[in-house]
Design an enzyme around this catalytic site. Structure first.
Site, short mmCIF file in Angstrom:
data_model
loop_
_atom_site.label_atom_id
_atom_site.label_comp_id
_atom_site.label_asym_id
_atom_site.label_seq_id
_atom_site.Cartn_x
_atom_site.Cartn_y
_atom_site.Cartn_z
N HIS A 276 171.79 41.93 102.99
CA HIS A 276 171.33 43.29 103.28
C HIS A 276 170.09 43.21 104.16
O HIS A 276 169.23 42.34 103.98
CB HIS A 276 171.01 43.96 101.94
N ARG A 319 174.21 46.25 106.77
CA ARG A 319 175.12 45.29 106.17
C ARG A 319 176.39 45.23 107.00
O ARG A 319 176.70 46.15 107.76
CB ARG A 319 175.47 45.69 104.72
N LYS A 322 178.93 48.39 107.79
CA LYS A 322 178.23 49.64 107.52
C LYS A 322 177.90 50.35 108.83
O LYS A 322 178.08 49.81 109.93
CB LYS A 322 176.96 49.37 106.71
N ASP A 325 171.93 52.79 111.51
CA ASP A 325 170.90 53.57 110.83
C ASP A 325 169.57 53.30 111.52
O ASP A 325 169.20 52.13 111.74
CB ASP A 325 170.82 53.17 109.36
N CYS A 327 166.52 53.34 110.56
CA CYS A 327 165.48 52.57 109.87
C CYS A 327 165.64 51.07 110.09
O CYS A 327 164.66 50.33 110.05
CB CYS A 327 165.47 52.89 108.38
N TYR A 328 166.89 50.63 110.34
CA TYR A 328 167.10 49.19 110.57
C TYR A 328 166.60 48.74 111.93
O TYR A 328 166.61 47.55 112.23
CB TYR A 328 168.58 48.83 110.38
N ASP A 380 168.01 59.08 110.81
CA ASP A 380 168.92 57.97 110.55
C ASP A 380 169.95 57.84 111.69
O ASP A 380 170.07 56.82 112.35
CB ASP A 380 169.58 58.24 109.19
N ASP A 387 163.07 62.82 108.44
CA ASP A 387 162.28 62.57 107.23
C ASP A 387 161.23 61.53 107.55
O ASP A 387 161.28 60.86 108.58
CB ASP A 387 163.17 62.12 106.06
N HIS A 390 162.38 57.61 107.82
CA HIS A 390 163.02 57.21 109.08
C HIS A 390 162.08 57.39 110.27
O HIS A 390 162.17 56.64 111.24
CB HIS A 390 164.32 58.01 109.28
#
Length: 509
Positions: A276, A319, A322, A325, A327-328, A380, A387, A390
């Protein structure tokens, strides 16, 4: 077949070349590491031809799964945005633009008053403070001193009598909110803010959540995972614990972290769990501070990480199989230069640091074109609300993408005067100077008065601990937060505890 196809599509995208198989991707990555010449300048990246990159969209081969359906929906929404952008940039070549003023207003309002939608995060209030302050720092936004003093007052109320910080006043201490509070106080950086970190009780709290094998629980009696180890190690470094304290608190921790590496190459939250992005960051950042990288397969970790960058979207997934996103952008984007630094330190190959091994402009395209809300804040993925979480980590990832080649000028998509952010420390995810200043502050407190007043030792720059935790020169271009050599003036270093030049940090959703 559909699953295998999806796995294969998440591949390295250093150039416009199509890599048809995962094995070819692996060979390309290994050739890249072997052939990087010493003294090489920045990677010769250009913005992508977004129309041509449509060939990287998922092909489910007529066998639809929940994964492929969701992936197709996300790609379709991003395709509409990229198609519109290609028309708009023909009219205004300065695009894309960072909506700096809108994001600054969003952060200012959020720090002073949150909407009722954040009520569910009542036990994460230091996190919200940290997310706002760090996002503001990369935007070069400074809040009024009076407001920052109120923030310090609030975090003092979150401090627990038994050590560490809780999620709000009167709440039990937790390693995650302790990490967030320590980072926030270091960002503020005043004497009053740093004095709010009670190192004596913090050390006691870290000892209370430590297991005999070096693993850490998130709170007393709580869950055990690699986030706990990272939060404890990062907090101890910034608070300048003595080498003796570090040895006592973190004996066996690097070995336990190594047990969390999976067959894919990434790290799970604990041994035998799925790889992850957030946990992999925590593991690698902790090893960057502690040392112990020789226990891990770093090349497998690097392959896994660069393969999480989505070929069409340009952003990262957390991952295998998936969705992308925002945030990654930080969790995986900062992980790449950290792992390169670990390899350089382990194999004595500084040339590995000369070029970034992910597509920095593709990541900036995803963030700037797809992840900004017109009213401020970042998201995201398209269709999601803005938010604070993020906003912080998407901007942090954008900063890493611009500054991760510390030997060269920043690589900025669009107008550099509008879009360039300040650097963030890849390991701690706070301003590099804030990390160094906090380390120096606590170190100076210890040197003249520790014997007389019983003050605990310094964060991470002392003698033997320092040499173990250095980040070789490339993780970022900011000063090191831990070693004596950087404290003495080696301003090119940046990581966590090192006698060599280096740098950078953070957590996961």
């Amino acid at each position: 077949a559909s699953t295998q196809k999806t796995i294969c599509r998440s591949r390295e995208i250093f150039t416009d070349t199509d890599f048809p198989t995962r094995n070819r991707t692996r060979r390309t990555h290994e050739r890249t590491l072997r052939k990087i010449p010493a003294g090489m300048a920045t990677s010769e990246e250009q913005p992508r031809n977004l129309s041509q990159y449509k060939r990287y969209r998922i092909a489910d081969e007529g066998c639809k799964t929940f994964t492929s359906i969701d992936q197709n929906k996300v790609e379709a929404s991003i395709e509409r945005i990229y198609d519109r952008f290609e028309q708009l940039v023909a009219l205004d070549p300065s695009l894309p633009k960072l909506h700096r003023t809108d994001h600054a207003r969003y952060l200012q309002v959020s720090l002073e008053r949150l909407s009722s939608s954040y009520e569910c995060l009542d036990s994460s209030r230091p996190w919200m403070v940290y997310w706002i302050l760090n996002a503001a720092s990369v935007l070069n936004l400074r809040f009024a001193d009076e407001l920052l003093n109120r923030v310090v007052d609030f975090l003092i109320k979150c401090r627990s009598p038994i050590g560490g910080f809780g999620g709000g006043p009167g709440q039990d201490p937790h390693l995650a909110t302790t990490y967030a509070a320590v980072n926030a106080l270091c960002i503020i950086g005043t004497d009053r803010a740093l004095d709010a970190i009670d190192r004596t009780t913090l050390k006691q709290f870290l000892g209370a959540v430590r297991e005999s094998n070096g693993a850490y629980r998130m709170h007393i009696g709580g869950e055990l995972d690699v986030r706990g180890a990272y939060c404890a190690i990062s907090s101890a470094k910034l608070a300048s614990f003595t080498p003796e304290d570090e040895l006592k608190l973190f004996q066996g921790t690097a070995a336990w972290i190594a047990e969390c590496q999976t067959y894919e190459g990434g790290f799970g939250g604990a041994p035998d769990l799925e790889a992850h992005g957030g946990y992999s960051f925590c593991a690698a950042a902790a090893l960057m501070i502690l040392g112990g990288e020789e226990r891990c397969d770093l090349h497998a970790l690097l392959r896994w990480t660069v393969n999480r960058q989505m070929a069409y979207e340009g952003g990262f997934q957390g991952r295998t199989n998936k969705l992308v996103d925002g945030c990654y952008s930080f969790w995986q984007g900062a992980l790449v230069p950290i792992v390169q630094s670990l390899i350089a330190r382990k194999e004595h190959r500084q040339e590995i640091l000369n070029v970034s091994l992910f597509n920095r402009l593709a990541l900036q395209e995803y963030v700037l074109i797809c992840c900004q809300r017109p009213t401020g804040g970042l998201i995201d993925k398209p269709g999601k609300p803005a938010d604070l979480y993020h906003t912080c980590y998407t901007l942090s990832g954008l900063s890493v993408a611009q500054h991760c080649e510390s030997h060269s000028l920043p690589l900025v998509l669009g107008d550099e005067h509008t879009n360039e952010l300040l650097p963030t420390h890849p390991v701690h995810n706070i301003p590099p100077k804030a990390a160094l200043d906090a380390y120096r502050y606590f170190l100076q407190l210890d040197q003249p008065t520790s014997a007389a007043e019983g003050q605990p030792g310094g964060c991470n720059g002392k003698a033997k601990a320092a040499s173990k935790t250095s980040v070789p020169e490339n993780v970022s271009q900011v000063p090191s937060t831990s070693s004596r050599s950087s404290e003495a003036g080696n301003s090119t270093s940046s990581e966590c505890t090192s006698t060599q030049p280096s740098e950078d940090q953070s957590m996961e959703s």
